[in-house]
Design a protein around this motif. Structure first.
Motif, PDB file in Angstrom:
ATOM      1  N   ARG A 113      29.620  27.017  48.997  1.00 36.03           N
ATOM      2  CA  ARG A 113      30.936  27.527  48.591  1.00 36.03           C
ATOM      3  C   ARG A 113      30.786  28.354  47.319  1.00 36.03           C
ATOM      4  O   ARG A 113      29.797  28.228  46.597  1.00 36.03           O
ATOM      5  CB  ARG A 113      31.914  26.380  48.302  1.00 36.03           C
ATOM      6  CG  ARG A 113      32.425  25.618  49.500  1.00 36.03           C
ATOM      7  CD  ARG A 113      33.521  24.631  49.081  1.00 36.03           C
ATOM      8  NE  ARG A 113      34.712  25.321  48.585  1.00 36.03           N
ATOM      9  CZ  ARG A 113      35.758  24.696  48.028  1.00 36.03           C
ATOM     10  NH1 ARG A 113      35.740  23.372  47.895  1.00 36.03           N
ATOM     11  NH2 ARG A 113      36.809  25.380  47.624  1.00 36.03           N
ATOM     12  N   GLY A 114      31.805  29.166  47.054  1.00 33.10           N
ATOM     13  CA  GLY A 114      31.790  29.959  45.843  1.00 33.10           C
ATOM     14  C   GLY A 114      33.139  29.959  45.146  1.00 33.10           C
ATOM     15  O   GLY A 114      34.178  29.630  45.729  1.00 33.10           O
ATOM     16  N   PHE A 115      33.096  30.323  43.873  1.00 31.61           N
ATOM     17  CA  PHE A 115      34.284  30.473  43.043  1.00 31.61           C
ATOM     18  C   PHE A 115      34.195  31.827  42.365  1.00 31.61           C
ATOM     19  O   PHE A 115      33.181  32.150  41.749  1.00 31.61           O
ATOM     20  CB  PHE A 115      34.347  29.351  42.003  1.00 31.61           C
ATOM     21  CG  PHE A 115      35.425  29.530  40.962  1.00 31.61           C
ATOM     22  CD1 PHE A 115      36.748  29.241  41.264  1.00 31.61           C
ATOM     23  CD2 PHE A 115      35.107  29.974  39.687  1.00 31.61           C
ATOM     24  CE1 PHE A 115      37.742  29.398  40.300  1.00 31.61           C
ATOM     25  CE2 PHE A 115      36.099  30.136  38.719  1.00 31.61           C
ATOM     26  CZ  PHE A 115      37.426  29.836  39.029  1.00 31.61           C
ATOM     27  N   ASP A 116      35.228  32.649  42.493  1.00 28.20           N
ATOM     28  CA  ASP A 116      35.179  34.011  41.978  1.00 28.20           C
ATOM     29  C   ASP A 116      36.460  34.301  41.216  1.00 28.20           C
ATOM     30  O   ASP A 116      37.560  34.075  41.728  1.00 28.20           O
ATOM     31  CB  ASP A 116      35.002  35.009  43.127  1.00 28.20           C
ATOM     32  CG  ASP A 116      34.455  36.351  42.659  1.00 28.20           C
ATOM     33  OD1 ASP A 116      35.006  36.907  41.684  1.00 28.20           O
ATOM     34  OD2 ASP A 116      33.482  36.825  43.254  1.00 28.20           O
ATOM     35  N   THR A 117      36.321  34.797  40.000  1.00 30.32           N
ATOM     36  CA  THR A 117      37.488  35.077  39.162  1.00 30.32           C
ATOM     37  C   THR A 117      37.907  36.537  39.211  1.00 30.32           C
ATOM     38  O   THR A 117      38.895  36.916  38.587  1.00 30.32           O
ATOM     39  CB  THR A 117      37.183  34.712  37.698  1.00 30.32           C
ATOM     40  OG1 THR A 117      36.179  35.600  37.174  1.00 30.32           O
ATOM     41  CG2 THR A 117      36.696  33.277  37.583  1.00 30.32           C
ATOM     42  N   ARG A 118      37.177  37.375  39.947  1.00 31.17           N
ATOM     43  CA  ARG A 118      37.447  38.805  39.916  1.00 31.17           C
ATOM     44  C   ARG A 118      38.681  39.178  40.727  1.00 31.17           C
ATOM     45  O   ARG A 118      38.959  38.585  41.771  1.00 31.17           O
ATOM     46  CB  ARG A 118      36.235  39.573  40.436  1.00 31.17           C
ATOM     47  CG  ARG A 118      35.080  39.632  39.473  1.00 31.17           C
ATOM     48  CD  ARG A 118      33.820  40.165  40.097  1.00 31.17           C
ATOM     49  NE  ARG A 118      33.231  39.201  41.015  1.00 31.17           N
ATOM     50  CZ  ARG A 118      31.975  39.239  41.435  1.00 31.17           C
ATOM     51  NH1 ARG A 118      31.181  40.213  41.030  1.00 31.17           N
ATOM     52  NH2 ARG A 118      31.512  38.325  42.271  1.00 31.17           N
ATOM     53  N   THR A 119      39.386  40.159  40.236  1.00 28.54           N
ATOM     54  CA  THR A 119      40.493  40.770  40.963  1.00 28.54           C
ATOM     55  C   THR A 119      40.168  42.257  41.133  1.00 28.54           C
ATOM     56  O   THR A 119      39.196  42.766  40.557  1.00 28.54           O
ATOM     57  CB  THR A 119      41.813  40.609  40.199  1.00 28.54           C
ATOM     58  OG1 THR A 119      41.668  41.181  38.875  1.00 28.54           O
ATOM     59  CG2 THR A 119      42.180  39.135  40.065  1.00 28.54           C
ATOM     60  N   GLU A 120      40.963  42.931  41.920  1.00 29.15           N
ATOM     61  CA  GLU A 120      40.709  44.350  42.185  1.00 29.15           C
ATOM     62  C   GLU A 120      40.705  45.141  40.882  1.00 29.15           C
ATOM     63  O   GLU A 120      41.593  45.008  40.045  1.00 29.15           O
ATOM     64  CB  GLU A 120      41.782  44.896  43.125  1.00 29.15           C
ATOM     65  CG  GLU A 120      41.511  46.315  43.580  1.00 29.15           C
ATOM     66  CD  GLU A 120      42.524  46.804  44.603  1.00 29.15           C
ATOM     67  OE1 GLU A 120      42.470  47.991  44.975  1.00 29.15           O
ATOM     68  OE2 GLU A 120      43.366  45.981  45.032  1.00 29.15           O
TER      69      GLU A 120
END
Length: 243
Positions: A113-120
Motif C-alpha cells: 500500500r502507499g500514502f501520497d500527499t500530492r495534489t495536482e
C-alpha cells in the motif's frame, strides 16, 4: 541501450512482479561517485538486457558509503535468467573500474500500500528518500499488513502532518528462490521527502508519527510483534529504463 536520466520510478505500476532492493558499500564519497560512473558506463554501453526489466534505479546514500539499487522486474524468474546469462559481465566491468565493492545482499519485495500527499500541480520535488526496514518477531504476513494499515491510517488522520513528507510506499518482503530466499519477517517503507532537513525536522518535532498523541500513533507504539527498524537516507541518482 539503457535510457537517459529519468524521473523517480513509479512504485505502484501494476506490471511489477518483483521489486528487488540491494545495497553496495564502497567506503567513501569519492568511491560512491566512481561506482556510479562505472555503473552508468557499463549499462549505457550495452543493449537493454530484457523487456522484463522495467527499470533499474540507482541511489546514493547520504552516509558517503552506500549505494542502493532498486530494480523493477515483471517476475522473479526473469531476474534469475538475467543473473544466469548477463549479470556477471556487467559486474566484472564495474569491479575492474572500482575494486573492492562490498555487496550486501538482495531481497525481493512486493508493494502492498502507499500514502501520497500530492495534489495536482504540487511543486515539491523529492530531495531525500528515506528507506526504512521494519522487522517483526512473528512471520505471519497478516501482522505486517495490519501494522502498515495502522500506519497509513495514522498518517491520514494526523492533525499536524509534516509538510516535507511527499509519499510513503510500503512493501512486504517475499520469500523467493535461491539467493532471494529469506527467513526475515520484514516490511520496507520507501518514503519521499522534500529534503533531509525536512525529515530531520519531522523527527525532531515528533511529527508525523514519532511522538504524536493520536490514538492511531499510540496503537503503533504498543503494536505487538514489532521488533525494530533501521533507516537509511538516499538521494536519487538515476533511473535506467528501456528506450
Amino acid at each position: 541501450m539503457s535510457g537517459a536520466a529519468s524521473p523517480l520510478p513509479d512504485l505502484a505500476r501494476p506490471d511489477v512482479g518483483a521489486a528487488l532492493f540491494s545495497t553496495w558499500s564502497v567506503g567513501t564519497p569519492e568511491r560512491q561517485r566512481a561506482t556510479v560512473e562505472a555503473f552508468a558506463a557499463t549499462w549505457d554501453s550495452r543493449p537493454w538486457p530484457t523487456p522484463e526489466l522495467l527499470s533499474q534505479n540507482l541511489y546514493l546514500g547520504t552516509d558517503g558509503d552506500t549505494l542502493m539499487h532498486h530494480a523493477q522486474w515483471t517476475s522473479e524468474e526473469a531476474y534469475h535468467e538475467f543473473v544466469r546469462t548477463q549479470r556477471r559481465q556487467r559486474v566484472d566491468e564495474i569491479d575492474a573500474a572500482v575494486p573492492g565493492i562490498q555487496r550486501n545482499g538482495i531481497a525481493r519485495y512486493q508493494r502492498y500500500r502507499g500514502f501520497d500527499t500530492r495534489t495536482e500541480g504540487d511543486p515539491r520535488v523529492p530531495g531525500c528518500i528515506a528507506v526504512i526496514e521494519i522487522d517483526f518477531d512473528d512471520p505471519d504476513p497478516d501482522l505486517r499488513r495490519a501494522w502498515i494499515d495502522l500506519v497509513i491510517e495514522a498518517l491520514e488522520t494526523d492533525p499536524d502532518p509534516s509538510p516535507g513528507l511527499i509519499s510513503a510506499d510500503f512493501h512486504l518482503i517475499v520469500d523467493g528462490d535461491r539467493h532471494l530466499a529469506t527467513d526475515r519477517a520484514r516490511a520496507l517503507n520507501y518514503a519521499q521527502w522534500t529534503s533531509e532537513e525536512a525529515y530531520d525536522a519531522a523527527l525532531a518535532s515528533s511529527a508525523p508519527g514519532v511522538g504524536s498523541v493520536t490514538p492511531q500513533w499510540e496503537r503503533i507504539r504498543r503494536f505487538q510483534g514489532f521488533k525494530g527498524s533501521t533507516i537509511k537516507r538516499y538521494r536519487f541518482e538515476r533511473a535506467f529504463v528501456p528506450r
